[in-house]
Scaffold this active site. Structure first.
Site, short mmCIF file in Angstrom:
data_model
loop_
_atom_site.label_atom_id
_atom_site.label_comp_id
_atom_site.label_asym_id
_atom_site.label_seq_id
_atom_site.Cartn_x
_atom_site.Cartn_y
_atom_site.Cartn_z
CE1 TYR A 115 -3.06 -3.82 -23.48
CE2 TYR A 115 -3.33 -2.06 -21.88
CZ TYR A 115 -3.20 -2.47 -23.19
OH TYR A 115 -3.19 -1.55 -24.18
CG HIS A 130 -0.85 -5.39 -26.88
ND1 HIS A 130 0.02 -4.34 -27.01
CD2 HIS A 130 -1.92 -4.91 -26.21
CE1 HIS A 130 -0.52 -3.26 -26.48
NE2 HIS A 130 -1.70 -3.58 -26.00
CG HIS A 190 5.19 3.48 -26.00
ND1 HIS A 190 4.08 4.21 -25.65
CD2 HIS A 190 4.83 2.18 -25.88
CE1 HIS A 190 3.08 3.39 -25.35
NE2 HIS A 190 3.51 2.15 -25.48
CG PHE A 191 9.20 -0.23 -24.01
CD1 PHE A 191 9.32 -0.64 -25.32
CD2 PHE A 191 10.32 -0.29 -23.19
CE1 PHE A 191 10.54 -1.07 -25.81
CE2 PHE A 191 11.54 -0.73 -23.67
CZ PHE A 191 11.65 -1.11 -24.99
CG HIS A 192 12.55 2.94 -21.05
ND1 HIS A 192 12.82 2.33 -22.25
CD2 HIS A 192 13.40 2.38 -20.14
CE1 HIS A 192 13.80 1.45 -22.08
NE2 HIS A 192 14.17 1.45 -20.81
NE ARG A 227 12.76 -2.12 -29.93
CZ ARG A 227 11.70 -2.81 -29.50
NH1 ARG A 227 10.65 -2.96 -30.29
NH2 ARG A 227 11.67 -3.32 -28.29
NE ARG A 228 14.25 -5.79 -29.11
CZ ARG A 228 13.36 -6.76 -29.28
NH1 ARG A 228 13.10 -7.19 -30.49
NH2 ARG A 228 12.75 -7.28 -28.24
#
Lengths: 263, 596, 67
Positions: free
Chosen positions: B233, B229, B380-382, B443-444
């Protein structure tokens, strides 16, 4: 420290949002009873699943009036059992473990979704009100055949659901004039008694036997058929109990070859 | 003629350039993998075996979120320290040393992954970016990551050295904001990487070398997410740094509040690590109570991002109004949209605000059943790292590359086209990914369509979603080509003497307005460590007690009962001591293994 | 280097200088207020329609053992 009034207001609004999100989730847990996957089951040895009563024979079991348990083993790249069948209007607890790497057991189109980790047993309890058919997929990468890993979950209407298993022992060859003995074993996985009929069709003969199998028991019924009525030759037979049947061929011969007795 | 970065710091400029080039090489490889995946998954063009898709995916993840992002950020952090302290690095050889370590490390890992495409060797590491045991990679994969991370640790040491030296000569002065941001980010990184370093050095690397027989999958997975996680950041804080200290100036204004910027970075330092279990909401082996604690920590981690939204937009608005903008919304038109440095960052920020929402959903404990391991997460992470961070990095490249080469940007219009294309492409692709995830599409996976069932879409269809994903992916690839064209064009350009001076934004409310305690890094570090201990000690001990330190076959658990507090501390010390010992052991064993 | 020309590079001379005390970020307040409303609406939709509408959901078992 100098914080502009507007930013102070936004700080308050942000905290309100954050608390609101936490409260919503808590409502789901406490108010609606949504439980998370957790560590309530003991750990297990992934190489010794055969020694665990649940996973040596993965299956569905009835444990209460409308309560069932489903034991599933995930491996690359399939589930055992491939299809889990339960009745509508039931509460089912899944126990899922892995025999090799990390998988998931994810019922598509529902919130039934769990990681499956070797060494751990995942439990999920759900209520199935309506009949339906669902696909189950592994959504945790597990190797080169990951995209082929799928199963099924069938919630069948209550009146169509049974946990009956049929097996038949019958001879291949009998000497003309002797009896052909059919041993029909009906296993009832449900808690309630099963009242049903065994239909044996062999040659032109049809024999019916009523049978009652007590809850979670099995009954073996012996049906003798006089081969004199059948005559010489090959006779196809079928044993039917509810939706299940087994078939074979009985050969009635004048004289048996040496060593060939009824099986 | 104003002084550019390369004028003032020619030696450091070379390091920054090298960091950027390493970053862009990784971006190219990762991007190539991306388009292969997009076309394969959606069924439009498949030229590889589906089984090899996972090698592609491993390369895509590792090259983009480890190599591209981190090489870029060490470049701008080097810039930030030297510029804001107005000081060369203490020892340029040390600086090149950590850079070399990072480069060697990622090369080893990269080879271990790419070798999976050929049968010429036995080497492969198709374990994806998360490398969950019992999936096992080649030892080179793990070793490379260790070297890379150690390189980043030394980079942090380099910057702390600069700060300490500056402090001796400037006693009592407030830490300049860019340096403050670098230091707080690196402290967070040191804490975060303890998890993955432990997982690799104590367990995965020895296991892949055959030195130990098995590992506890839940334990290594939890140690990964201890790191997994906060690593986001590590990517985000450099992007936020750009929004705080570059975007206001580019907008024509000043940073709205230096003190609040410090508060935001402190909040990240303190809250980023004790949240990792929110990636494991659906894991057996972890009690619901620990998951709830991770959730509340995660929800509060929204706060620094919420504050950033206000401060950054207020800074942009300041610039807009200084440029003559008026009205409640009309001021937006007065912003310098034609400047790709501005519009890239602004679009990245806008997209990040949307991404924040899907993050809020992901933080929710029980709603995670809906989205876990579905394509929603990929959407989300794209948006977050793929646009918030990546697009910001590309946009600021148009300012930094001239500064570290002394050459003007090859083409401003191509830069503008690049950032807009990225934004549009990502809008299509990520929106479709979110919607697909809600249908249950995973996903994946190389092939999201299965034999036994159909997805039921209430609005639209699976085919329409696949088409948007493919279209988005193609636009993103086009955008990358435009980016590389500009980078190459700039590098091949002639020297320019009309470049802007090397400087960053001024402030409306400066450090003199912020309480001194904000600069007390020891205090914030202490609090961060305490929160991590609270969030992780009990879960980790429970996992070890239940499943053994090395997994079910070898029951070697740490002999501690969870009720015993002093022994708790002893356990933590034991783990840390083992880590240090294992570094020595692992290195020796590896040498022996290689020289056999 | 001249900064007075029409260079659209964002670092051109501002039309006016606005000091800390003169500045009220009303535009930011408006945008952030809008964002707040969107977040609330989307959260309610996602939780109560998408999530709760996606049942069956995992619940606490009647027979859960207290370990």
């Amino acid at each position: 420290m100098n914080i502009h009034t507007y930013e102070k207001a936004w700080l308050a609004a942000s905290l309100l949002l954050i608390v609101g999100f936490i409260v919503t989730i808590t409502y789901g847990s406490v108010g609606l009873g949504i439980a998370m996957i957790d560590d309530s089951e003991d750990t297990i040895e992934p190489d010794e699943l055969d020694e665990d009563e649940r996973f040596a024979e993965p299956r569905v079991e009835q444990v209460g009036e409308n309560e069932y348990e489903a034991y599933v083993v995930a491996r690359t790249f399939f589930y055992n059992p491939d299809t889990v069948e339960v009745p509508a209007n039931s509460e089912v607890t899944f126990y899922v473990t892995s025999g090799d790497v990390i998988h998931s057991y994810s019922v598509v189109g529902t919130n039934l979704n769990t990681m499956v980790i070797p060494g751990e047993v995942s439990t999920m309890t759900a209520e199935f009100d309506e009949p339906g058919e669902y696909g189950v997929i592994c959504n945790e990468y597990c190797g080169g055949g990951h995209h082929d890993m799928e199963g099924q979950l069938h919630v069948v209407p209550e009146d169509e659901f049974d946990m009956t298993e049929l097996s038949v022992e019958a001879p291949d060859e009998v000497e003309l004039g002797d009896d052909a003995t059919f041993e029909v074993t009906v296993e009832n996985g449900q808690l309630d008694d099963l009242e049903t009929t065994i239909d044996l069709e062999v040659g032109n003969e049809t024999i019916e036997e009523a049978v009652t199998v007590a809850g979670q028991e099995s009954e073996t019924t012996t049906i003798d058929v006089d081969t004199a009525d059948l005559g010489e030759g090959d006779h196809d037979w079928t044993v039917t109990v509810d939706d299940y049947d087994e078939s074979g061929t009985l050969t009635v011969a004048e004289e048996l070859e040496a060593g060939d007795d009824d099986e | 003629m104003s002084e550019t970065y390369i004028d003032r710091f020619p030696a450091e400029a070379k390091v920054v350039r090298s960091a950027f080039y390493g970053s862009f090489l990784a971006l190219a490889i990762g991007g190539l993998m991306g388009i292969i995946q997009t076309l394969h998954r959606t069924g439009y063009y498949r030229f590889i075996d589906s089984a090899d898709y996972y090698t592609v995916l491993t390369a895509h993840g590792v090259f983009l979120v480890i190599s591209f992002t981190i090489f870029f950020l060490v470049g701008i952090f080097t810039w930030a320290i030297t510029t804001s302290l107005d000081r060369e690095v203490e020892d340029i050889r040390f600086t090149w040393g950590w850079y070399a370590l990072m480069a060697i490390g990622i090369t080893l890992t990269g080879i271990a992954i790419l070798a999976g495409f050929t049968d010429a060797t036995d080497i492969s590491s198709s374990v994806l970016f998360t490398f969950y045991a019992p999936l096992q990679a080649h030892p080179m994969f793990y070793l490379g990551l260790v070297l890379f991370v150690v390189g980043t640790w030394l980079a942090g040491a380099d910057w702390f050295r600069s700060w300490w030296a500056w402090k001796q000569e400037n006693p009592g002065e407030r830490i300049p904001l860019p340096t403050f941001m670098v230091l707080t980010t690196m402290i967070m990184w040191y804490i975060a990487t303890l998890g993955v370093a432990t997982a690799i050095l104590l367990f995965l690397l020895p296991w892949s070398l055959g030195l130990i027989d098995s590992v506890n999958p839940t334990l290594t997975r939890t140690l990964f997410w201890f790191f997994g996680h906060p690593v986001v950041y590590f990517w985000l804080m450099p992007a936020y740094m750009m929004w705080y200290i570059m975007l206001p100036k580019v907008s024509g204004g000043k940073l709205f509040s230096d003190p609040l910027a410090r508060v935001v970075f402190i909040l990240f330092l303190v809250l980023s690590v004790p949240t990792g279990i929110h990636h494991q909401y659906l894991d057996p082996g972890i009690a619901e109570g620990f998951k709830f604690i991770a959730m509340t920590n995660t929800m509060f981690l929204l706060l620094p991002s919420f504050l950033t939204a206000f401060t950054v937009v207020a800074s942009m608005e300041h610039g807009a109004r200084q440029r003559g903008g008026t009205g409640y919304f009309g001021w937006l038109k007065a912003l310098p949209w034609r400047d790709p440095v501005f519009s890239g960052m602004a679009l990245a920020g806008l997209m990040f605000a949307a991404a924040g929402f899907s993050g809020m959903i992901n933080a929710g404990m029980n709603i995670n059943y809906l989205v876990h391991n579905t394509f929603w997460v990929v959407g989300h992470f794209h948006l977050t790292v793929g646009t918030g961070v990546a697009l910001t990095f590309m946009a600021v490249t148009y300012w930094f590359l001239p500064q570290v080469t002394g050459k003007a940007l090859w083409s401003r219009s191509v830069g503008l086209a690049q950032v807009v294309t990225w934004f549009v492409g990502m809008t299509f692709m990520s929106n479709a990914m979110h919607r697909a995830g809600l249908l249950g599409i995973p996903r994946r996976t190389a092939e999201p369509l299965y034999e036994g069932f159909e997805y039921s879409a209430v609005v639209g269809s699976v085919g329409e979603l696949q088409a948007q994903i493919a279209l988005g992916g193609l636009l993103l690839s086009l955008s990358l080509l435009l980016f590389f064209a500009n980078v190459i064009g700039t590098v091949l350009n002639g020297k320019s003497d009309s470049l802007p001076a090397n400087e960053y934004a001024g402030t409306l409310s400066g450090p003199e307005d912020s309480p001194r305690v904000l600069d007390n890094l020891k205090l914030w570090t202490g609090i961060a460590i305490v929160l991590v201990i609270f969030a992780y000690t009990f879960p980790l001990l429970s996992i070890i007690e239940r499943g053994g330190l090395f997994g079910p076959d070898v029951i070697e658990y740490v002999p501690i009962s969870v009720d015993s507090l002093p022994l708790l501390v002893g356990a933590i010390e034991l783990v840390f001591a083992n880590t240090l010992a294992a570094i020595g052991d692992g290195g020796t064993a590896l040498l022996e293994g290689v020289t056999r | 280097m001249s900064q007075a020309t029409e260079k659209p590079d964002g670092t051109g001379t501002p039309e006016r200088e606005i000091s800390h005390d003169e500045y009220d970020p009303v535009g930011t307040a408006a945008l952030i207020g809008l964002y707040f409303l969107i977040l609330v609406a989307l959260w309610i939709f996602m939780y109560f329609v998408e999530f709760l509408g996606n049942d069956p959901t995992v619940i606490g078992s009647l027979m859960v053992g207290i370990a």
